[in-house]
Design a protein around this motif. Structure first.
Motif, short mmCIF file in Angstrom:
data_model
loop_
_atom_site.label_atom_id
_atom_site.label_comp_id
_atom_site.label_asym_id
_atom_site.label_seq_id
_atom_site.Cartn_x
_atom_site.Cartn_y
_atom_site.Cartn_z
N ASP A 125 67.32 54.59 10.14
CA ASP A 125 66.68 55.91 10.16
C ASP A 125 67.71 56.96 9.77
O ASP A 125 68.79 57.04 10.36
CB ASP A 125 66.14 56.16 11.58
N SER A 127 66.92 60.28 9.65
CA SER A 127 66.36 61.58 10.05
C SER A 127 67.45 62.56 10.45
O SER A 127 67.35 63.76 10.16
CB SER A 127 65.38 61.39 11.21
N SER A 128 68.51 62.06 11.11
CA SER A 128 69.57 62.96 11.56
C SER A 128 70.29 63.61 10.39
O SER A 128 70.79 64.75 10.50
CB SER A 128 70.58 62.20 12.43
N TYR A 130 68.82 64.54 7.65
CA TYR A 130 67.98 65.65 7.22
C TYR A 130 68.35 66.92 7.97
O TYR A 130 68.34 68.03 7.41
CB TYR A 130 66.50 65.31 7.42
N ASP A 131 68.68 66.76 9.24
CA ASP A 131 69.10 67.91 10.04
C ASP A 131 70.52 68.35 9.65
O ASP A 131 70.78 69.54 9.47
CB ASP A 131 69.02 67.57 11.52
N GLU A 132 71.41 67.38 9.51
CA GLU A 132 72.80 67.70 9.18
C GLU A 132 72.92 68.40 7.83
O GLU A 132 73.73 69.32 7.67
CB GLU A 132 73.63 66.42 9.18
N LYS A 152 60.00 58.51 11.72
CA LYS A 152 61.34 58.30 11.19
C LYS A 152 61.34 58.40 9.66
O LYS A 152 60.32 58.21 9.02
CB LYS A 152 61.88 56.94 11.63
N GLU A 336 76.94 57.85 3.60
CA GLU A 336 76.48 59.17 4.02
C GLU A 336 77.02 60.26 3.09
O GLU A 336 76.34 61.25 2.81
CB GLU A 336 76.89 59.42 5.46
#
Length: 431
Positions: A125, A127-128, A130-132, A152, A336
Motif C-alpha cells: 500500500d 497511500s502514505s 500520497y500524503d507525503e 488502499k 520511493e
C-alpha cells in the motif's frame, strides 16, 4: 471531471502489465551509472517497464533525466522489454514475483489488471506516499478514487492516455475524394468511406497483432453500446449474450474486413507506420501514437488527423501508466525516490511532453504540451471516463487473456461469430 461511477470498483487499485529481466545484466540508463555493488537500500532502483523503443523510450529517458537531478545519489537500473502493451513481459514479472525476486518497482496500468497481484499479497500500500508527496491535492479526486481499492492505493500514475483515438492520413483521404477533416457520428458512416477506399485498392484500416485487435474491439463495443452499457460489460449489468453485443461484434467483424492481411506479424508501431507512409488510411490506437507521427516530421491537421473513434465523441477511454512498490523490493528507499520523481510536476511534464500522454496532475501548464495534448487535457476534464480493456483498466489479467485468445481465434477464422460471443461471455464469467 465527469466520471462514469460504475467503473469505480473496476478501476480499483492500479494495475500491472509488464516487466523484464534485462536489469539483471547491470545495464543502466539516463546517466545514473551501474548499480552500486552491495549498495544500500537507497543506492539504486531497478525499474521494470515496457518502454524500450520509440516515444516510450524517449519519455523514459526524459523521466530518468529528472530523476538524476532530484536523486543524484541513487542509480537508475533500466529494466525494459520490448513488446506492445507489455505483453512480452507479463510472464517475466509473474515468474519473478512468484520466486520472491521482485524488481524494486514496475510500470503498471491503473485498473483491475492489478487485482491478481493485490490479492496475492505481492504489492505494498502506497497511500502514505500520497500524503507525503501531497498527491491527494495534485491529482483529481475522482482519479484518486479510481486508484483506491478497499481503502488502499497500490500505485502512483505517471500519466493519462486516451485509447479511443482514430488516426488518418490526410493525403490518402484527399486522393480518394474524402475530406480529411470529416467527422463521423457513427460506425456506419465510417464504414461507407472505408468501402470507397477498399474499392480503390487502398487498405482502409491498419491493425497489428492480437492485442491491437482487442483494442479495436473495445472501441467498437464502446461506440455501439455507449459508455453506460460498455461499463456494464465489466460490472455485470450488460448481458454479453445480448442482441446489442451481437450487433457490436458484427461491426467488429465488418471493421476487420478492411484491415491489412499481414496484421498478425506486426506490432502497433508498424501498423501506425502504414498510415504515416500512406499505405493505409486509418488506424485505431491510443494517443501514444501521435509521437510516431511527430517524430517523423508530420504535422497534425496537415499531414494527419486525430479524432475519437466514430461514435465515441464525448467519452474518454482511460488508461494510465503507473508504478508500484512490490512486497520485498530490495531497494525500497530507491523505489520511493522513483515514485517521488514520477509523481512530481517536473517528472510528469518531462515524461508526458516526450511520450504524448498527459499528466495525471492538475497543476501542469497546458502551454508545455502539444496541440493534441492540450485537447486531451480538456477532454479528460469534461468527458465521461470509461476503462480500457486492452490496457488493464477494465478487467483482470485472466479475463483479458481469455478475451484476447477468443479474439485471435475469431479474426484468424478459427471460430464463427456465435462462438466468439459465447467465448467472450465465458471469459468474463457471465455465460
Amino acid at each position: 471531471m465527469r466520471v462514469n461511477r460504475k467503473i469505480g470498483m473496476m478501476v480499483a487499485g492500479a494495475a500491472v502489465t509488464a516487466f523484464t529481466l534485462s536489469a539483471c545484466s547491470g545495464n543502466s540508463n539516463g546517466g545514473g551509472g551501474g548499480g552500486s555493488e552491495g549498495g544500500s537500500s537507497d543506492s539504486e532502483v531497478e525499474v521494470f517497464t515496457w518502454w524500450a523503443a520509440g516515444s516510450e523510450k524517449a519519455g523514459l529517458d526524459a523521466l530518468v533525466g529528472v530523476f538524476d537531478q532530484q536523486h543524484p545519489d541513487t542509480d537508475f537500473i533500466n529494466g525494459a522489454v520490448a513488446g506492445g502493451a507489455g505483453s512480452a513481459a507479463k510472464d517475466l514479472l509473474q515468474s519473478r514475483l512468484q520466486a520472491n525476486d521482485p524488481p524494486d518497482t514496475f510500470q503498471a496500468h491503473a485498473g483491475a489488471e492489478l487485482l491478481d497481484y493485490i490479492n496475492a499479497g505481492q504489492l505494498q500500500d502506497v497511500s502514505s506516499l500520497y500524503d507525503e508527496f501531497d498527491l491527494r491535492e495534485a491529482f483529481p479526486a475522482d482519479l484518486v478514487d479510481l486508484l483506491t481499492h478497499e481503502g488502499k492505493i497500490y500505485s502512483i500514475p505517471s500519466n493519462i492516455h486516451r485509447a479511443n483515438m482514430m488516426w488518418s492520413n490526410a493525403s490518402v483521404l484527399e486522393e480518394n475524394g474524402i475530406d480529411p477533416e470529416k467527422t463521423y457520428n457513427s460506425l456506419d458512416e465510417w464504414f461507407a468511406d472505408m468501402d470507397t477506399l477498399q474499392d480503390a485498392g487502398v487498405t482502409p484500416l491498419s491493425v497489428a497483432t492480437a492485442w491491437t485487435q482487442v483494442h479495436l474491439l473495445e472501441t467498437i463495443l464502446l461506440s455501439d453500446l455507449g459508455s453506460d452499457a460498455y461499463t456494464g460489460l465489466w460490472d455485470g449489468t450488460t448481458d454479453w449474450e445480448g442482441a446489442d453485443v451481437t450487433a457490436a461484434l458484427e461491426d467488429f467483424e465488418h471493421a476487420m474486413s478492411y484491415t491489412n492481411s499481414d496484421r498478425d506479424g506486426l506490432d502497433w508501431p508498424e501498423a501506425t507506420q502504414l498510415v504515416i507512409d500512406g499505405n493505409a488510411a486509418f488506424n485505431v490506437m491510443g494517443d501514444w501514437a501521435i509521437a510516431a507521427f511527430e517524430e517523423q516530421g508530420k504535422t497534425l491537421g496537415t499531414d494527419f488527423n486525430a479524432a475519437p473513434v466514430p461514435g465515441t465523441d464525448g467519452v474518454f477511454d482511460f488508461l494510465a501508466d503507473s508504478f508500484t512498490l512490490p512486497v520485498g523490493a530490495p531497494h525500497e528507499a530507491g523505489a520511493e525516490a522513483w515514485l517521488e520523481t514520477i509523481s512530481s510536476a517536473e517528472g510528469q511534464t518531462a515524461f508526458n511532453a516526450a511520450k504524448g500522454s498527459i499528466p495525471a496532475r492538475t497543476d501542469a501548464d497546458p502551454a508545455d504540451f502539444s496541440e493534441y495534448q492540450q485537447t486531451a487535457i480538456e477532454s479528460f476534464a469534461q468527458d465521461t471516463i470509461v476503462s480500457s480493456l486492452a490496457h488493464g483498466a477494465a478487467a483482470p489479467v485472466a479475463t483479458l487473456n481469455a478475451i484476447t485468445d477468443a479474439t485471435s481465434k475469431f479474426t484468424s477464422g478459427a471460430s464463427d461469430l456465435a462462438a466468439f460471443q459465447s467465448e467472450l461471455a465465458s471469459a468474463v464469467g457471465t455465460d
